[in-house]
Design a protein around this motif. Structure first.
Motif, short mmCIF file in Angstrom:
data_model
loop_
_atom_site.label_atom_id
_atom_site.label_comp_id
_atom_site.label_asym_id
_atom_site.label_seq_id
_atom_site.Cartn_x
_atom_site.Cartn_y
_atom_site.Cartn_z
N GLU A 61 35.10 -39.14 52.44
CA GLU A 61 36.37 -39.87 52.45
C GLU A 61 37.27 -39.46 53.61
N GLU A 62 37.01 -38.30 54.22
CA GLU A 62 37.84 -37.83 55.33
C GLU A 62 37.42 -38.44 56.67
N LEU A 63 36.32 -39.14 56.68
CA LEU A 63 35.79 -39.68 57.93
C LEU A 63 36.38 -41.08 58.19
N PRO A 64 36.39 -41.46 59.46
CA PRO A 64 36.01 -40.70 60.64
C PRO A 64 37.15 -39.90 61.26
N GLY A 65 38.38 -40.10 60.74
CA GLY A 65 39.54 -39.55 61.42
C GLY A 65 39.51 -38.05 61.63
N ALA B 225 32.18 -43.43 60.90
CA ALA B 225 31.98 -42.25 61.74
C ALA B 225 30.77 -42.43 62.65
N GLN B 226 29.71 -43.06 62.13
CA GLN B 226 28.56 -43.34 62.99
C GLN B 226 28.94 -44.29 64.12
N ARG B 227 29.71 -45.30 63.81
CA ARG B 227 30.13 -46.23 64.86
C ARG B 227 31.02 -45.55 65.89
N ALA B 228 31.73 -44.49 65.46
CA ALA B 228 32.59 -43.76 66.38
C ALA B 228 31.82 -42.76 67.23
N TYR C 30 33.40 -33.05 66.53
CA TYR C 30 32.12 -32.72 65.90
C TYR C 30 31.19 -33.91 66.09
N PRO C 31 30.43 -33.93 67.17
CA PRO C 31 29.58 -35.10 67.43
C PRO C 31 28.28 -35.12 66.64
N LEU C 32 28.00 -34.03 65.93
CA LEU C 32 26.75 -33.89 65.18
C LEU C 32 27.09 -33.66 63.72
N GLY C 33 26.39 -34.37 62.82
CA GLY C 33 26.66 -34.23 61.40
C GLY C 33 25.41 -33.89 60.61
N LEU C 34 25.56 -33.00 59.64
CA LEU C 34 24.50 -32.71 58.67
C LEU C 34 24.79 -33.53 57.42
#
Length: 456
Positions: A238-242, A277-280, A252-256
């Motif tokens: 819920e905190e994404l992408p901001g 977030a992926q689109r960003a 943080y360009p990489l996500g687990l």
């Protein structure tokens, strides 16, 4: 020195090695306390019997588990890629539900590069040796943290000549190394967002209490990545992408991806922030494409044989993969004969297991020898009507003796283990083991190898 137990499978036996319990330097109470401390918050059932020793294999057997997993995972990956030129087309070819795969990035090359980045094989040892039952690919599967925790205890509580006599790959180190490779290849900073729902990571189907959330996992993920030099932070979807920073230059360009999006998408639940977030620019790993490698129909295609497979590859499949077919009516090869598949299953019920092709379907495997003819016939009829299942030849698992404890006493129990070697970016990443106890509970442990096999 010890001789193999009567009837013991040679896969489990290291010649001229002592029983692992002889290397134990701590009491049963100390071992139990150590396990409870390391495993607290990981969702491991700690009531009742605990292992009093690691699950130890000869080094040759330990190494073979990772070879089996890597070779067959590579074939499954190629089988899925051969189904179509894009991932959405491959999804359709496997009959998968798009709702279970809501986070396809739209970047086919990226999905292809990393679809097999994180995987766990589930293997039993039959009369002919290790046999692969299936893969768990991509999502937050069980095993890495548990194996790491068990191994930490065994290294403290067992020594021989002043050193731990067992060795094993560390799944958390292997996973971090796989992410380091991604950063190097793509020129990304070592800055990682761990994406997990509030309260922890749900991993249904791994022998945990229903609804239990292993609350310490995301925090432990952060600790291990930070120890490897990553800047790492935890975010709820819920905190994404901001929270990641401005698009195009994310902090943080990489996500687990520490959750299964199929679980969160029920009723249209909140996967849209993750898509945003992926689109960003967020590279979310493991990618959604891994879920298609998890589909057991892909395993059935490899079992049946594909035109591009070499004779050597077919030989390895025959050696390590039980006969597996998709529940579609037609003729098939069965031990040198041509058979109609539905008739074969009805006539040879005790030789087969019926499985959902997709884990999210929620139907447990149906073992023909453990159910009545009427139940089996109804399940087979439904499977062929829906075409959403596979049938696999039953493998009688070999048992081995393992020492258990309740914290006061220890005793030997004969278990039939499911061995789960893990792979991260192609690297061996430790091995988890689960066994069903007589009271129906699940025993877990880490699989290790003797540091020095006699005769090597």
């Amino acid at each position: 020195m010890t001789a193999p137990a009567r009837g013991a499978h040679p896969f489990f036996h290291a010649p001229r090695r002592p029983a692992p319990s002889l290397a134990r330097t701590h009491s049963a109470a100390e071992v139990a306390a150590g396990l409870r401390g390391e495993l607290a918050g990981l969702g491991v059932e700690l009531a009742g019997a605990l292992p009093a020793q690691p699950f130890v294999l000869p080094r040759r057997s330990y190494d073979e588990l990772f070879v089996v997993g890597k070779v067959l995972l590579g074939l499954v990956r190629r089988a899925v890629l051969s189904l179509g030129p894009t991932w959405p087309e491959r999804l359709v070819a496997l009959g998968a539900d798009p709702a279970d795969h809501p986070l396809f990035s739209g970047l086919d090359n990226t999905e292809t590069d990393y679809c097999a980045m994180m995987a766990r094989a589930d293997i039993v040892v039959g009369e002919a040796g290790p046999q692969l039952l299936g893969f768990d690919v991509g999502d937050a599967f069980g095993g890495p943290h548990e194996t790491h925790a068990f191994t930490r205890v065994w290294r403290r509580t067992h020594t021989e000549d002043g050193r731990p006599p067992f060795t094993g790959h560390d799944p958390l180190a292997a996973r971090a190394a796989a992410f380091e490779d991604v950063c190097t290849r793509r020129g990304l900073p070592r800055a990682l967002a761990v994406i997990a729902p509030p309260g922890g990571t749900a991993r249904p189907g791994d022998g945990r209490f229903p609804g239990h959330l292993p609350e310490r996992l995301p925090e432990r993920d952060l600790e291990h990545f930070r120890a490897r030099g990553f800047e790492a932070a935890l975010f709820a979807p819920e905190e994404l992408p901001g929270a990641l920073g401005r698009p195009g230059k994310l902090r943080y360009p990489l996500g687990l991806r520490a959750f299964a999006p199929g679980d969160r998408s029920q009723g249209g639940a909140r996967v849209e922030p993750v898509r945003a977030a992926q689109r960003a620019g967020l590279l979310l790993l493991p990618p959604q494409s891994g879920g298609l490698l998890d589909n057991k129909k892909a395993l059935a295609l490899v079992s049946e044989g594909l035109p591009w497979m070499t004779r050597g590859e077919r030989g390895l499949v025959d050696r390590w993969l039980p006969w597996t077919r998709i529940s579609v009516a037609g003729r098939t090869r069965w031990h040198g004969t041509e058979q109609e598949l539905p008739g074969l299953l009805w006539g040879e019920r005790e030789r087969f297991v019926l499985k959902s092709a997709v884990r999210a379907a929620g139907r447990p495997p149906l073992v023909g020898r453990e159910c009545g003819a009427r139940v089996w016939a109804a399940a087979v009829e439904r499977a062929f009507r829906e075409g959403d299942s596979v049938v696999q030849e039953y493998v009688e698992p070999a048992g081995t003796l393992v020492e258990l404890t309740d914290g006061d006493t220890t005793w030997m129990s004969r278990l039939a283990p499911v061995l789960s070697p893990m792979l991260f970016g192609g690297r061996p990443g430790g091995c988890w083991v689960r066994s069903r106890l007589e009271d129906g509970a699940t025993s877990q442990n880490a699989v290790l190898a003797w540091t020095r096999d006699a005769g090597r």
